[in-house]
Design an enzyme around this catalytic site. Structure first.
Site, PDB file in Angstrom:
ATOM      1  N   HIS A  25      28.094 -20.188  15.204  1.00  0.00           N
ATOM      2  CA  HIS A  25      29.113 -20.705  16.128  1.00  0.00           C
ATOM      3  C   HIS A  25      30.370 -21.033  15.339  1.00  0.00           C
ATOM      4  O   HIS A  25      30.577 -22.164  14.903  1.00  0.00           O
ATOM      5  CB  HIS A  25      28.551 -21.940  16.858  1.00  0.00           C
ATOM      6  CG  HIS A  25      29.475 -22.527  17.884  1.00  0.00           C
ATOM      7  ND1 HIS A  25      29.029 -23.358  18.890  1.00  0.00           N
ATOM      8  CD2 HIS A  25      30.824 -22.420  18.068  1.00  0.00           C
ATOM      9  CE1 HIS A  25      30.059 -23.736  19.639  1.00  0.00           C
ATOM     10  NE2 HIS A  25      31.162 -23.187  19.151  1.00  0.00           N
ATOM     11  N   HIS A  55      34.520 -19.862  15.454  1.00  0.00           N
ATOM     12  CA  HIS A  55      35.626 -19.103  16.051  1.00  0.00           C
ATOM     13  C   HIS A  55      36.543 -18.676  14.920  1.00  0.00           C
ATOM     14  O   HIS A  55      37.091 -19.536  14.221  1.00  0.00           O
ATOM     15  CB  HIS A  55      36.390 -19.975  17.043  1.00  0.00           C
ATOM     16  CG  HIS A  55      35.531 -20.523  18.151  1.00  0.00           C
ATOM     17  ND1 HIS A  55      35.428 -19.923  19.370  1.00  0.00           N
ATOM     18  CD2 HIS A  55      34.697 -21.611  18.192  1.00  0.00           C
ATOM     19  CE1 HIS A  55      34.595 -20.614  20.138  1.00  0.00           C
ATOM     20  NE2 HIS A  55      34.130 -21.647  19.448  1.00  0.00           N
ATOM     21  N   HIS A  71      29.363 -21.275  25.757  1.00  0.00           N
ATOM     22  CA  HIS A  71      29.580 -22.706  25.555  1.00  0.00           C
ATOM     23  C   HIS A  71      29.195 -23.405  26.863  1.00  0.00           C
ATOM     24  O   HIS A  71      29.662 -23.014  27.940  1.00  0.00           O
ATOM     25  CB  HIS A  71      31.057 -22.995  25.280  1.00  0.00           C
ATOM     26  CG  HIS A  71      31.528 -22.641  23.897  1.00  0.00           C
ATOM     27  ND1 HIS A  71      31.329 -21.412  23.330  1.00  0.00           N
ATOM     28  CD2 HIS A  71      32.219 -23.380  22.976  1.00  0.00           C
ATOM     29  CE1 HIS A  71      31.864 -21.409  22.113  1.00  0.00           C
ATOM     30  NE2 HIS A  71      32.408 -22.583  21.867  1.00  0.00           N
ATOM     31  N   GLU A  81      29.233 -29.053  26.421  1.00  0.00           N
ATOM     32  CA  GLU A  81      30.041 -29.689  25.358  1.00  0.00           C
ATOM     33  C   GLU A  81      30.756 -30.861  26.027  1.00  0.00           C
ATOM     34  O   GLU A  81      30.465 -32.017  25.753  1.00  0.00           O
ATOM     35  CB  GLU A  81      31.042 -28.679  24.780  1.00  0.00           C
ATOM     36  CG  GLU A  81      31.984 -29.260  23.718  1.00  0.00           C
ATOM     37  CD  GLU A  81      33.062 -28.267  23.252  1.00  0.00           C
ATOM     38  OE1 GLU A  81      33.315 -27.273  23.956  1.00  0.00           O
ATOM     39  OE2 GLU A  81      33.668 -28.531  22.185  1.00  0.00           O
ATOM     40  N   ASP A  93      32.174 -24.385  14.145  1.00  0.00           N
ATOM     41  CA  ASP A  93      33.084 -24.279  15.299  1.00  0.00           C
ATOM     42  C   ASP A  93      34.486 -23.828  14.843  1.00  0.00           C
ATOM     43  O   ASP A  93      34.743 -22.630  14.801  1.00  0.00           O
ATOM     44  CB  ASP A  93      33.116 -25.600  16.077  1.00  0.00           C
ATOM     45  CG  ASP A  93      33.441 -25.417  17.560  1.00  0.00           C
ATOM     46  OD1 ASP A  93      33.542 -24.263  18.021  1.00  0.00           O
ATOM     47  OD2 ASP A  93      33.594 -26.441  18.270  1.00  0.00           O
ATOM     48  N   ASP A  94      35.367 -24.775  14.531  1.00  0.00           N
ATOM     49  CA  ASP A  94      36.750 -24.457  14.136  1.00  0.00           C
ATOM     50  C   ASP A  94      37.091 -25.237  12.865  1.00  0.00           C
ATOM     51  O   ASP A  94      37.820 -26.237  12.912  1.00  0.00           O
ATOM     52  CB  ASP A  94      37.703 -24.848  15.272  1.00  0.00           C
ATOM     53  CG  ASP A  94      37.351 -24.141  16.563  1.00  0.00           C
ATOM     54  OD1 ASP A  94      37.624 -22.937  16.667  1.00  0.00           O
ATOM     55  OD2 ASP A  94      36.764 -24.786  17.455  1.00  0.00           O
TER      56      ASP A  94
HETATM   57  N1  ADE Z   1      37.377 -22.446  21.421  1.00  0.00           N
HETATM   58  C1  ADE Z   1      37.363 -22.753  20.121  1.00  0.00           C
HETATM   59  N2  ADE Z   1      36.595 -23.827  19.902  1.00  0.00           N
HETATM   60  C2  ADE Z   1      36.092 -24.202  21.102  1.00  0.00           C
HETATM   61  C3  ADE Z   1      35.225 -25.235  21.534  1.00  0.00           C
HETATM   62  N3  ADE Z   1      34.710 -26.125  20.697  1.00  0.00           N
HETATM   63  N4  ADE Z   1      34.946 -25.318  22.845  1.00  0.00           N
HETATM   64  C4  ADE Z   1      35.457 -24.442  23.702  1.00  0.00           C
HETATM   65  N5  ADE Z   1      36.273 -23.458  23.348  1.00  0.00           N
HETATM   66  C5  ADE Z   1      36.583 -23.329  22.058  1.00  0.00           C
HETATM   67 ZN    ZN Z   2      33.034 -23.337  19.966  1.00  0.00          ZN
END
Ligand code: ADE
Ligand code: ZN
Length: 337
Positions: free
Chosen positions: A14, A16, A194, A197, A275-276
């Site tokens: 996971h 991006h 997703h 969350e 994630d990011d």
């Molecule tokens: N796009 C990038 N990170 C995300 C996240 N945590 N939740 C939803 N969309 C995303």
């Molecule tokens: Zn994500």
């Protein structure tokens, strides 16, 4: 234990790729492409990365992605991330990209995927890791736009492992994308989404029942529904949990409040993910370290999280066995204490 985590063979499920755009690269690409940024310095960018919820992050994340214009930009972004994987002993990665973030700005689908895939081929040759792409649909856009994106992807079918669903969760339930996911299944692609969350457990049920996903991304709000918890545990449905992300986006106030250890204890197939990472303060090992420190995870639990990452991946059973054998050899040879 930090050294143990560093050397632990693991998979990332996971991540991006647009969320791995570090402020330094943001600046260098802005300059290379003549794009104006609303920041004067790298420090100012980092200071802007304070979020109150998912949307406050997404606004900044989509703005950052505007510096990505040429195939080489996508190559450089992916190569930097895969170098990081190599450094962190991530031996397999299934990597999200958001084609609509780029095609909506006039960048060709082919420009995006050619750059990303070329970096994957080069990194596999150089470091012997394995990586695959998962194409995510932006759920704040229409189902028609998602279907058009799916069709643009067909010429590149073999480079794409599956489809996902991301962006603003509340108000955009999985049911909006039933047809697109049915088509993805018919094309032979894997499916993830997703859900849970910021959205309610009902969105997790929809992802499972209506989109027929094989993993839930995040899914931490499943804990609010005991029946759902039972189902996730019994079916060993993986949840790709992102600890640093959840704290940065205020899903949990503090890392100590995170429920990943409870999910694990109730038999859910939890994996840890970044994630990011450019926005949330760390790559995969930092997520392991932060969770370990705050929740007192044991060595066995850390190994279980890494094992789950291979089991939840979309590789063959034979490769899963081989990766898990590497993990177990490591854990036996290098106990943390
Ligand atoms: N796009 C990038 N990170 C995300 C996240 N945590 N939740 C939803 N969309 C995303
Ligand atoms: Zn994500």
């Amino acid at each position: 234990m930090e050294r143990f985590i560093q050397g632990l063979p693991k998979a990332e499920l996971h991540l991006h790729i647009e969320g791995s755009l570090e402020p330094e690269m943001l600046f260098s690409l802005a300059e290379r492409n003549g794009v104006q940024l609303p920041y004067a310095s790298v420090e100012e960018v980092r200071q802007a990365y304070q979020f109150s919820n998912l949307q406050s992050f997404l606004d900044i994340y989509y703005q950052g992605a505007q510096v990505l214009l040429q195939e080489q930009d996508f190559y450089d972004l992916m190569m930097a991330y895969l170098r990081r994987c190599h450094d962190e002993r991530v031996i397999h990665a299934e990597i999200f990209f958001d084609p609509q973030t780029h095609t909506e700005r006039g960048v060709e689908f082919a420009t995006v995927i050619n750059g990303l895939q070329r970096a994957i081929v080069d990194a596999e040759a150089e470091w012997g890791m394995s990586a695959k792409l998962i194409m995510c649909f932006l759920r704040h856009l229409s189902a028609e736009s998602a279907m058009a994106t799916l069709e643009q992807a067909l010429p590149f079918k073999d480079w794409i492992l599956g489809v996902g669903l991301d962006s603003s969760e509340l108000g955009h339930p999985p049911s909006k994308f039933i047809e697109v996911f049915a088509r993805a299944k018919a094309e032979g692609w894997h499916r993830v989404a997703h859900a849970g969350e910021e959205g309610p457990p009902a969105y997790i049920y929809e992802a499972l029942d209506l989109l027929q996903v094989e993993r839930i991304d995040h899914g931490v709000r499943a804990m609010e529904d005991p029946l759902l918890m039972q189902r996730l545990a019994q079916t060993r449905m993986p949840l790709t949990v992102c600890p640093l992300s959840n704290v940065k986006l205020k899903v949990f106030e503090r890392m100590e409040d995170h429920n990943l250890r409870d999910l694990l204890k109730q038999g859910v197939a939890v994996t840890l993910n970044a994630d990011d990472p450019a926005y949330f303060g760390g790559y995969l090992n930092q997520n392991f370290i932060a969770a370990w420190q705050a929740l007192n995870l044991t060595e066995e639990e850390l190994v279980e999280l890494a094992r789950n990452s291979f089991l939840a991946s979309f590789i063959s059973d034979e490769r899963k066995r081989s990766f898990i054998a590497r993990l177990e050899t490591y854990a036996q040879a290098a106990p943390a204490q």
